[in-house]
Design a protein around this motif. Structure first.
Motif, mmCIF file in Angstrom:
data_model
loop_
_atom_site.group_PDB
_atom_site.id
_atom_site.type_symbol
_atom_site.label_atom_id
_atom_site.label_comp_id
_atom_site.label_asym_id
_atom_site.label_seq_id
_atom_site.Cartn_x
_atom_site.Cartn_y
_atom_site.Cartn_z
ATOM 1 N N UNK A 210 41.165 45.410 49.304
ATOM 2 C CA UNK A 210 40.424 44.971 50.483
ATOM 3 C C UNK A 210 39.418 46.050 50.842
ATOM 4 N N UNK A 211 38.134 45.691 50.851
ATOM 5 C CA UNK A 211 37.066 46.644 51.162
ATOM 6 C C UNK A 211 36.026 45.915 51.991
ATOM 7 N N UNK A 212 35.823 46.314 53.227
ATOM 8 C CA UNK A 212 34.935 45.563 54.113
ATOM 9 C C UNK A 212 33.550 45.378 53.498
ATOM 10 N N UNK A 213 32.910 46.466 53.094
ATOM 11 C CA UNK A 213 31.594 46.364 52.464
ATOM 12 C C UNK A 213 31.747 46.182 50.958
ATOM 13 N N UNK A 214 31.023 45.239 50.357
ATOM 14 C CA UNK A 214 31.133 45.023 48.912
ATOM 15 C C UNK A 214 30.451 46.087 48.069
ATOM 16 N N UNK A 215 29.713 47.002 48.682
ATOM 17 C CA UNK A 215 28.932 47.988 47.914
ATOM 18 C C UNK A 215 29.802 48.925 47.082
ATOM 19 N N UNK A 229 35.895 41.227 50.046
ATOM 20 C CA UNK A 229 35.004 41.888 51.003
ATOM 21 C C UNK A 229 34.418 40.880 51.979
ATOM 22 N N UNK A 230 33.820 41.421 53.031
ATOM 23 C CA UNK A 230 33.060 40.636 54.006
ATOM 24 C C UNK A 230 31.730 41.322 54.235
ATOM 25 N N UNK A 231 31.421 41.598 55.511
ATOM 26 C CA UNK A 231 30.303 42.440 55.936
ATOM 27 C C UNK A 231 28.925 41.779 55.876
ATOM 28 N N UNK A 232 28.594 41.107 54.808
ATOM 29 C CA UNK A 232 27.212 40.630 54.624
ATOM 30 C C UNK A 232 26.902 39.369 55.407
ATOM 31 N N UNK A 233 27.918 38.600 55.760
ATOM 32 C CA UNK A 233 27.751 37.283 56.387
ATOM 33 C C UNK A 233 26.926 36.349 55.503
ATOM 34 N N UNK A 257 29.933 35.126 47.846
ATOM 35 C CA UNK A 257 30.584 34.327 46.831
ATOM 36 C C UNK A 257 31.362 35.111 45.795
ATOM 37 N N UNK A 258 31.618 34.464 44.667
ATOM 38 C CA UNK A 258 32.425 35.020 43.589
ATOM 39 C C UNK A 258 31.517 35.693 42.581
ATOM 40 N N UNK A 259 31.688 36.994 42.421
ATOM 41 C CA UNK A 259 30.887 37.799 41.505
ATOM 42 C C UNK A 259 31.796 38.320 40.403
ATOM 43 N N UNK A 260 31.388 38.131 39.155
ATOM 44 C CA UNK A 260 32.126 38.671 38.016
ATOM 45 C C UNK A 260 31.196 39.603 37.255
ATOM 46 N N UNK A 261 31.601 40.870 37.133
ATOM 47 C CA UNK A 261 30.827 41.863 36.389
ATOM 48 C C UNK A 261 31.779 42.658 35.504
ATOM 49 N N UNK A 262 31.484 42.666 34.206
ATOM 50 C CA UNK A 262 32.305 43.421 33.252
ATOM 51 C C UNK A 262 33.785 43.058 33.393
ATOM 52 N N UNK A 263 34.040 41.766 33.541
ATOM 53 C CA UNK A 263 35.404 41.233 33.652
ATOM 54 C C UNK A 263 36.135 41.750 34.886
ATOM 55 N N UNK A 264 35.361 42.131 35.898
ATOM 56 C CA UNK A 264 35.946 42.516 37.194
ATOM 57 C C UNK A 264 35.511 41.482 38.222
ATOM 58 N N UNK A 265 36.397 41.156 39.155
ATOM 59 C CA UNK A 265 36.167 40.059 40.090
ATOM 60 C C UNK A 265 36.036 40.543 41.529
ATOM 61 N N UNK A 266 35.014 40.034 42.193
ATOM 62 C CA UNK A 266 34.757 40.313 43.604
ATOM 63 C C UNK A 266 34.491 38.988 44.305
ATOM 64 N N UNK A 267 35.117 38.777 45.467
ATOM 65 C CA UNK A 267 34.798 37.626 46.312
ATOM 66 C C UNK A 267 34.337 38.149 47.664
ATOM 67 N N UNK A 268 33.118 37.740 48.053
ATOM 68 C CA UNK A 268 32.532 38.153 49.338
ATOM 69 C C UNK A 268 32.537 36.958 50.275
#
Length: 298
Positions: A210-215, A229-233, A257-268
Motif C-alpha cells: 500500500x503506497x498512497x502516491x504511485x510514483x 495506490x491512490x492520490x491522483x484522483x 487504473x491497472x498498470x503492468x510494467x516488467x511483470x509488476x502490477x500496480x492499481x491506481x
C-alpha cells in the motif's frame, strides 16, 4: 446570439455535471481480477479499497462516508484497505469534518482479515503540529487508532487465508513534509522507507504493498505481487484515457487504473473525493474490488 447562448448553456451544464452530478451521484464499484506474480496457488482473495475520501461539507459528509462504508461491506471483502487522504484537500467547503467524525464513520468497515490503512499527503499537510515537528503521530493516525483501525507507516503484517499466508506492507507518505521557512525545509520530504519496510518480510509469501502516491512504483521490486495506490484522483478530469493534469512526476503513466510494467502490477484508484477544486469529469468516484488468484486480468 444563438451561438453565445448555446455556449453559455453548455458551460453551465458542464459545470453543474462536473461539480454536482459526477462527484456526488455517480459513485461506482470498479472491479479487477488478476493473478499477480509470486501468488500462491489456491489463494483467492478479495480486497476492497477506498482512497482519497477528503472529508468535508457539503461534498463528503460523515453521512455519505457511512453510505460508502455500507457499499464496501456489501462487496464481502476478505480484506479492506484505506489508501490515504481522509482530510479535506480544498478550501472550497461549507464546513470542515473533524478527524474523529470521519474516523468514526469509517470504523463501520468490516472484513474477516481486518481493515488496514495508510496515510496520504493531505493527512500530513493539514496537520500543522506534525509539519512543525517533522513527524507524527498525526491527528489522522490518532483518530484511526482510537476507533481500532491500524495505520501502517513503513511496517508489515502477515495475514492468512485458507492456509495460505501473505504480507500486507504499508508505506509512510512520500510527500509528508511540506516546504516552508518556518519549518526549515526548501522542498518536500517523504517519510517512506521502501527497503526498510520490505526487509521486515520474513518468508517467501506474496506481498501486497500500500503506497498512497504511485510514483514509488518504478522502485518497487518484482518480489512485490501487487501495489495499490491512490492520490491522483485519475487527474479528476479525464477524457479518452488522458488527464491534462496529474499530480505525479510521471504524468499519465501512473494516472489511473491497472498498470503492468516488467511483470509488476500496480492499481491506481480514481478515489472518492477531490482536492484543490470540487470537480470531477470522466473519473467517477470509485470503490475498488480486487479479486486475486482467479487467473484472469480485466
Amino acid at each position: 446570439m444563438r451561438l453565445i447562448g448555446g455556449s453559455l448553456l453548455s458551460a453551465v451544464s458542464f459545470s453543474a455535471y462536473a461539480v454536482g452530478v459526477e462527484p456526488m451521484a455517480l459513485t461506482h464499484v470498479k472491479h479487477y481480477s488478476l493473478t499477480p506474480p509470486h501468488w500462491a496457488a489456491g489463494l483467492r482473495l478479495r480486497i476492497v479499497a477506498l482512497a482519497d475520501i477528503h472529508a468535508c461539507r457539503p461534498w463528503m459528509t460523515p453521512e455519505r462516508i457511512g453510505a460508502l462504508v455500507e457499499q464496501a461491506n456489501a462487496l464481502q471483502p476478505d480484506l479492506t484497505v484505506l489508501l490515504g487522504d481522509y482530510t479535506a484537500g480544498t478550501r472550497l467547503v461549507s464546513d470542515w469534518v473533524n478527524a474523529s467524525d470521519w474516523a468514526s464513520a469509517l470504523s463501520g468497515l468490516k472484513a474477516p482479515l481486518g481493515v488496514w490503512s495508510i496515510l496520504g499527503n493531505h493527512d500530513w499537510w493539514e496537520d500543522l503540529a506534525a509539519q512543525q515537528a517533522g513527524g507524527g503521530p498525526t491527528v489522522a493516525r490518532t483518530a484511526f487508532e482510537s476507533v481500532g483501525i491500524p495505520v501502517w507507516e513503513n511496517d508489515v503484517v502477515r495475514l492468512e487465508k485458507d492456509g495460505h499466508g501473505f504480507w500486507l506492507a504499508g508505506l509512510a507518505d512520500q510527500l509528508a513534509l511540506r516546504p516552508g521557512k518556518a519549518w526549515g525545509r526548501t522542498g518536500f520530504r517523504g517519510l517512506d522507507d521502501l527497503n526498510g519496510t520490505l526487509t521486515k518480510v520474513s518468508d517467501h509469501s506474496p506481498v501486497i504493498l500500500l503506497a498512497h502516491e504511485p510514483d514509488i512504483f518504478p522502485e518497487v521490486p518484482w518480489r512485490v505481487s501487487l501495489t495499490l495506490s491512490g492520490h491522483t484522483h485519475g487527474g479528476q478530469a479525464r477524457l479518452f484515457g488522458y488527464s491534462p493534469v496529474v499530480p505525479s512526476r510521471f504524468g499519465n503513466r501512473f494516472a489511473y487504473g491497472h498498470v503492468v510494467e516488467h511483470d509488476r502490477n500496480l492499481i491506481i484508484s480514481g478515489g472518492l473525493g477531490f482536492s484543490i477544486v470540487p470537480v470531477r469529469f470522466g473519473v467517477r468516484p470509485e470503490i475498488l474490488s480486487i479479486d486475486l488468484g482467479l487467473n484472469e486480468v480485466t
